[in-house]
Design a protein around this motif. Structure first.
Motif, PDB file in Angstrom:
ATOM      1  N   ASN A  25      -0.207   3.033  -4.710  1.00 20.75           N
ATOM      2  CA  ASN A  25       0.853   3.770  -4.032  1.00 20.75           C
ATOM      3  C   ASN A  25       0.407   5.178  -3.651  1.00 20.75           C
ATOM      4  OD1 ASN A  25       3.215   1.977  -3.967  1.00 20.75           O
ATOM      5  ND2 ASN A  25       3.066   2.019  -6.178  1.00 20.75           N
ATOM      6  N   LYS A  26      -0.349   5.803  -4.538  1.00 20.70           N
ATOM      7  CA  LYS A  26      -0.789   7.179  -4.316  1.00 20.70           C
ATOM      8  C   LYS A  26      -1.773   7.277  -3.164  1.00 20.70           C
ATOM      9  CE  LYS A  26      -3.203  10.941  -6.721  1.00 20.70           C
ATOM     10  NZ  LYS A  26      -3.886  11.323  -7.994  1.00 20.70           N
ATOM     11  N   ALA A  27      -2.659   6.311  -3.063  1.00 24.59           N
ATOM     12  CA  ALA A  27      -3.724   6.363  -2.047  1.00 24.59           C
ATOM     13  C   ALA A  27      -3.608   5.178  -1.096  1.00 24.59           C
ATOM     14  CB  ALA A  27      -5.089   6.378  -2.739  1.00 24.59           C
ATOM     15  N   SER A  28      -2.405   4.909  -0.643  1.00 23.31           N
ATOM     16  CA  SER A  28      -2.167   3.718   0.164  1.00 23.31           C
ATOM     17  C   SER A  28      -2.920   3.742   1.488  1.00 23.31           C
ATOM     18  CB  SER A  28      -0.667   3.544   0.416  1.00 23.31           C
ATOM     19  OG  SER A  28      -0.131   4.671   1.090  1.00 23.31           O
ATOM     20  N   GLN A  29      -3.053   4.916   2.104  1.00 24.97           N
ATOM     21  CA  GLN A  29      -3.758   4.978   3.391  1.00 24.97           C
ATOM     22  C   GLN A  29      -5.234   4.636   3.219  1.00 24.97           C
ATOM     23  OE1 GLN A  29      -2.862   8.916   4.915  1.00 24.97           O
ATOM     24  NE2 GLN A  29      -1.074   8.155   6.022  1.00 24.97           N
ATOM     25  N   VAL A  30      -5.837   5.155   2.144  1.00 22.45           N
ATOM     26  CA  VAL A  30      -7.237   4.837   1.866  1.00 22.45           C
ATOM     27  C   VAL A  30      -7.384   3.346   1.574  1.00 22.45           C
ATOM     28  CG1 VAL A  30      -9.176   5.247   0.294  1.00 22.45           C
ATOM     29  CG2 VAL A  30      -7.704   7.153   0.991  1.00 22.45           C
ATOM     30  N   ALA A  31      -6.471   2.811   0.765  1.00 20.97           N
ATOM     31  CA  ALA A  31      -6.527   1.390   0.423  1.00 20.97           C
ATOM     32  C   ALA A  31      -6.365   0.519   1.669  1.00 20.97           C
ATOM     33  CB  ALA A  31      -5.441   1.059  -0.599  1.00 20.97           C
ATOM     34  N   ALA A  32      -5.464   0.922   2.569  1.00 22.81           N
ATOM     35  CA  ALA A  32      -5.231   0.137   3.776  1.00 22.81           C
ATOM     36  C   ALA A  32      -6.477   0.054   4.643  1.00 22.81           C
ATOM     37  CB  ALA A  32      -4.074   0.736   4.573  1.00 22.81           C
ATOM     38  N   VAL A  33      -7.247   1.142   4.681  1.00 23.19           N
ATOM     39  CA  VAL A  33      -8.452   1.176   5.512  1.00 23.19           C
ATOM     40  C   VAL A  33      -9.602   0.427   4.852  1.00 23.19           C
ATOM     41  CG1 VAL A  33     -10.228   2.660   6.509  1.00 23.19           C
ATOM     42  CG2 VAL A  33      -7.808   3.313   6.670  1.00 23.19           C
ATOM     43  N   HIS A  34      -9.829   0.692   3.566  1.00 20.05           N
ATOM     44  CA  HIS A  34     -11.037   0.196   2.907  1.00 20.05           C
ATOM     45  C   HIS A  34     -10.851  -1.134   2.176  1.00 20.05           C
ATOM     46  CE1 HIS A  34     -13.482   3.779   3.652  1.00 20.05           C
ATOM     47  NE2 HIS A  34     -12.369   4.466   3.496  1.00 20.05           N
ATOM     48  N   CYS A  35      -9.602  -1.550   1.980  1.00 21.69           N
ATOM     49  CA  CYS A  35      -9.370  -2.792   1.240  1.00 21.69           C
ATOM     50  C   CYS A  35      -8.733  -3.878   2.089  1.00 21.69           C
ATOM     51  CB  CYS A  35      -8.485  -2.528   0.018  1.00 21.69           C
ATOM     52  SG  CYS A  35      -9.175  -1.363  -1.156  1.00 21.69           S
ATOM     53  N   ARG A  36      -8.535  -3.624   3.364  1.00 23.22           N
ATOM     54  CA  ARG A  36      -7.898  -4.613   4.231  1.00 23.22           C
ATOM     55  C   ARG A  36      -8.713  -5.913   4.223  1.00 23.22           C
ATOM     56  NH1 ARG A  36      -4.053  -4.477   8.024  1.00 23.22           N
ATOM     57  NH2 ARG A  36      -3.932  -2.208   7.857  1.00 23.22           N
ATOM     58  N   GLY A  37      -8.019  -7.012   3.974  1.00 20.77           N
ATOM     59  CA  GLY A  37      -8.670  -8.312   3.948  1.00 20.77           C
ATOM     60  C   GLY A  37      -9.469  -8.585   2.689  1.00 20.77           C
ATOM     61  N   ARG A  38      -9.426  -7.654   1.731  1.00 19.08           N
ATOM     62  CA  ARG A  38     -10.190  -7.800   0.495  1.00 19.08           C
ATOM     63  C   ARG A  38      -9.244  -8.123  -0.664  1.00 19.08           C
ATOM     64  NH1 ARG A  38     -15.304  -5.733  -0.808  1.00 19.08           N
ATOM     65  NH2 ARG A  38     -15.313  -4.448   1.073  1.00 19.08           N
ATOM     66  N   GLN A  39      -9.711  -8.886  -1.631  1.00 18.35           N
ATOM     67  CA  GLN A  39      -8.910  -9.142  -2.818  1.00 18.35           C
ATOM     68  C   GLN A  39      -8.811  -7.877  -3.662  1.00 18.35           C
ATOM     69  OE1 GLN A  39     -10.584 -12.608  -4.881  1.00 18.35           O
ATOM     70  NE2 GLN A  39      -8.833 -13.798  -4.177  1.00 18.35           N
ATOM     71  N   VAL A  40      -7.574  -7.491  -3.976  1.00 20.38           N
ATOM     72  CA  VAL A  40      -7.329  -6.332  -4.826  1.00 20.38           C
ATOM     73  C   VAL A  40      -6.495  -6.793  -6.025  1.00 20.38           C
ATOM     74  CG1 VAL A  40      -6.127  -4.119  -5.020  1.00 20.38           C
ATOM     75  CG2 VAL A  40      -7.514  -4.617  -3.000  1.00 20.38           C
ATOM     76  N   PHE A  41      -7.040  -6.610  -7.212  1.00 22.80           N
ATOM     77  CA  PHE A  41      -6.382  -7.036  -8.441  1.00 22.80           C
ATOM     78  C   PHE A  41      -5.490  -5.914  -8.951  1.00 22.80           C
ATOM     79  CE2 PHE A  41      -9.536 -10.112  -7.845  1.00 22.80           C
ATOM     80  CZ  PHE A  41      -9.432 -11.138  -8.761  1.00 22.80           C
ATOM     81  N   LEU A  42      -4.296  -6.289  -9.385  1.00 24.85           N
ATOM     82  CA  LEU A  42      -3.291  -5.323  -9.825  1.00 24.85           C
ATOM     83  C   LEU A  42      -3.020  -5.537 -11.311  1.00 24.85           C
ATOM     84  CD1 LEU A  42      -0.901  -5.883  -6.787  1.00 24.85           C
ATOM     85  CD2 LEU A  42      -2.485  -3.958  -7.110  1.00 24.85           C
ATOM     86  N   PRO A  43      -3.574  -4.684 -12.175  1.00 22.67           N
ATOM     87  CA  PRO A  43      -3.423  -4.884 -13.614  1.00 22.67           C
ATOM     88  C   PRO A  43      -2.010  -4.592 -14.102  1.00 22.67           C
ATOM     89  CG  PRO A  43      -4.559  -2.820 -13.187  1.00 22.67           C
ATOM     90  CD  PRO A  43      -4.413  -3.513 -11.862  1.00 22.67           C
ATOM     91  N   CYS A  44      -1.600  -5.334 -15.114  1.00 21.26           N
ATOM     92  CA  CYS A  44      -0.288  -5.157 -15.726  1.00 21.26           C
ATOM     93  C   CYS A  44      -0.499  -4.602 -17.127  1.00 21.26           C
ATOM     94  CB  CYS A  44       0.465  -6.485 -15.772  1.00 21.26           C
ATOM     95  SG  CYS A  44       2.164  -6.344 -16.335  1.00 21.26           S
ATOM     96  N   THR A  45      -0.532  -3.279 -17.233  1.00 18.89           N
ATOM     97  CA  THR A  45      -0.717  -2.612 -18.518  1.00 18.89           C
ATOM     98  C   THR A  45       0.610  -2.594 -19.280  1.00 18.89           C
ATOM     99  OG1 THR A  45      -0.226  -0.449 -17.561  1.00 18.89           O
ATOM    100  CG2 THR A  45      -2.530  -1.176 -17.514  1.00 18.89           C
ATOM    101  N   PRO A  46       0.596  -2.220 -20.573  1.00 21.10           N
ATOM    102  CA  PRO A  46       1.845  -2.221 -21.349  1.00 21.10           C
ATOM    103  C   PRO A  46       2.961  -1.379 -20.742  1.00 21.10           C
ATOM    104  CG  PRO A  46      -0.041  -2.084 -22.817  1.00 21.10           C
ATOM    105  CD  PRO A  46      -0.583  -1.969 -21.426  1.00 21.10           C
ATOM    106  N   ASN A  47       2.592  -0.349 -19.971  1.00 22.44           N
ATOM    107  CA  ASN A  47       3.613   0.520 -19.374  1.00 22.44           C
ATOM    108  C   ASN A  47       4.105   0.034 -18.011  1.00 22.44           C
ATOM    109  OD1 ASN A  47       3.474   2.343 -21.540  1.00 22.44           O
ATOM    110  ND2 ASN A  47       1.721   3.390 -20.619  1.00 22.44           N
ATOM    111  N   VAL A  48       3.532  -1.056 -17.513  1.00 22.63           N
ATOM    112  CA  VAL A  48       3.908  -1.591 -16.204  1.00 22.63           C
ATOM    113  C   VAL A  48       4.845  -2.766 -16.406  1.00 22.63           C
ATOM    114  CG1 VAL A  48       3.062  -2.665 -14.093  1.00 22.63           C
ATOM    115  CG2 VAL A  48       1.748  -0.827 -15.157  1.00 22.63           C
ATOM    116  N   LYS A  49       5.997  -2.712 -15.767  1.00 21.64           N
ATOM    117  CA  LYS A  49       7.001  -3.762 -15.894  1.00 21.64           C
ATOM    118  C   LYS A  49       6.763  -4.858 -14.848  1.00 21.64           C
ATOM    119  CE  LYS A  49      10.425  -0.376 -17.447  1.00 21.64           C
ATOM    120  NZ  LYS A  49      11.724   0.284 -17.152  1.00 21.64           N
ATOM    121  N   PRO A  50       7.284  -6.065 -15.093  1.00 19.21           N
ATOM    122  CA  PRO A  50       7.121  -7.146 -14.104  1.00 19.21           C
ATOM    123  C   PRO A  50       7.602  -6.758 -12.713  1.00 19.21           C
ATOM    124  CG  PRO A  50       7.929  -8.033 -16.175  1.00 19.21           C
ATOM    125  CD  PRO A  50       7.936  -6.542 -16.326  1.00 19.21           C
ATOM    126  N   GLU A  51       8.711  -6.017 -12.644  1.00 19.97           N
ATOM    127  CA  GLU A  51       9.205  -5.616 -11.324  1.00 19.97           C
ATOM    128  C   GLU A  51       8.248  -4.667 -10.616  1.00 19.97           C
ATOM    129  OE1 GLU A  51      11.946  -3.444 -14.395  1.00 19.97           O
ATOM    130  OE2 GLU A  51      10.873  -5.363 -14.213  1.00 19.97           O
TER     131      GLU A  51
END
Length: 304
Positions: free
Chosen positions: A32-58
């Motif tokens: 969320n913080k660096a969405s513009q960078v992610a959109a440019v450099h990660c487009r079409g690439r697999q990006v894994f989103l970790p679920c740490t203890p502080n991250v809720k399912p939603e």
């Protein structure tokens, strides 16, 4: 002019291929913080989103939707021991599928006491909720240096049981490894898997540019063993305070190992962007530029 050694050129090409096919793991906050960078450099690439203890399912659901909107291929983590009940599991997996997740990474989780009925990723896998949600691709965890609290024979048995179940159910499986800092340890682990008849794709964990002090602290908590001690031993305590770890040498060594032993394939990189997506993107652009420059220089030498 003398033509450069072909093995050197081959290794550089193999390293470039590994980097081009790499997946990236970043936190939902960093996304969320660096969405513009992610959109440019990660487009079409697999990006894994970790679920740490502080991250809720939603939060993971929202991050998956957001990533898909950026043109990224989200692979959310699903932590079995963090799920409160069967209805939560069904709703989460169905929601991730609707949000655009074609694959998930299914892990057990490091919390001591499960929040619900699932003590392991195998138990959640056997629920059949993935298939019901329309998710037919999943990653499972691998540990080149072992797990700090799970015996090696238990890890091996659980992996084989997950692969057997997935095969029976027609699910596509890949293995994502914990990060490691020695190519030898990674390649030996890959060869052990292949020798046991495990032919599924491997994504080997490599840490992208990160402050060394932060990296050492995290690696010790994750139970990364000999390779982190080797990394620590290669630098003085003063250097560690200001140094930034970059994985170029490790990737070079992995590329050489893959060329020397094709039986470890299919093998790809999984970059842990612990220093943030911006630092990772800058390093990847620089690494690609450096390799392209070297390739051009070699072409000129060949013509001469």
């Amino acid at each position: 002019m003398t033509k450069p050694a072909s093995v050197s050129s081959d290794i550089r090409a193999a390293a470039r291929t590994l980097l081009e096919g790499a997946s990236i793991e970043i936190s939902e906050r960093d996304l969320n913080k660096a969405s513009q960078v992610a959109a440019v450099h990660c487009r079409g690439r697999q990006v894994f989103l970790p679920c740490t203890p502080n991250v809720k399912p939603e939060d993971i659901l929202a991050a998956t939707t957001f990533a898909r909107g950026l043109g990224i291929l989200p692979v959310p983590h699903v932590v079995a021991r963090g799920i409160e009940g069967e209805s939560t599991a069904r709703d989460l997996l169905a929601g991730l599928s609707r949000a655009g997740a074609e694959s998930i990474l299914l892990i057990g989780g490091d919390v001591r006491d499960p929040r619900g009925p699932y003590r392991s990723s195998l138990e959640l896998l056997r629920s059949g909720f993935l298939q019901a949600a329309g998710i037919h691709k999943l990653g499972v965890a691998g540990y080149p240096e072992g797990h700090p609290s799970i015996a090696d024979d238990v890890l091996s048995e659980n992996l084989e049981l997950k692969l057997e179940y997935a095969h029976r159910e027609g699910l596509e499986v890949f293995i994502v490894s914990q990060f490691c800092f020695e190519a030898k340890a990674i390649l030996e682990w890959a060869r052990r898997l292949r020798s046991r008849g495990i032919k599924v794709p491997l994504r080997v964990g490599v840490v992208a540019p990160t402050n060394v002090t932060k990296l050492l602290q995290l690696a010790l908590r994750c139970g990364v063993g000999n390779s982190i001690r080797a990394l620590k031993g290669r630098m003085s305590s003063m250097v560690r305070l200001v140094a930034v770890h970059e994985p170029d040498e490790l990737i070079h060594d992995l590329a050489a190992g893959v060329l020397a032993a094709r039986d470890v394939e299919p093998l790809a990189l999984h970059l842990f962007a612990l220093g943030g997506i911006e630092a990772t993107a800058r390093w990847m652009a620089r690494a690609s530029s450096d390799r392209a420059k070297r390739s051009a220089e070699e072409s000129i030498e060949d013509e001469r």
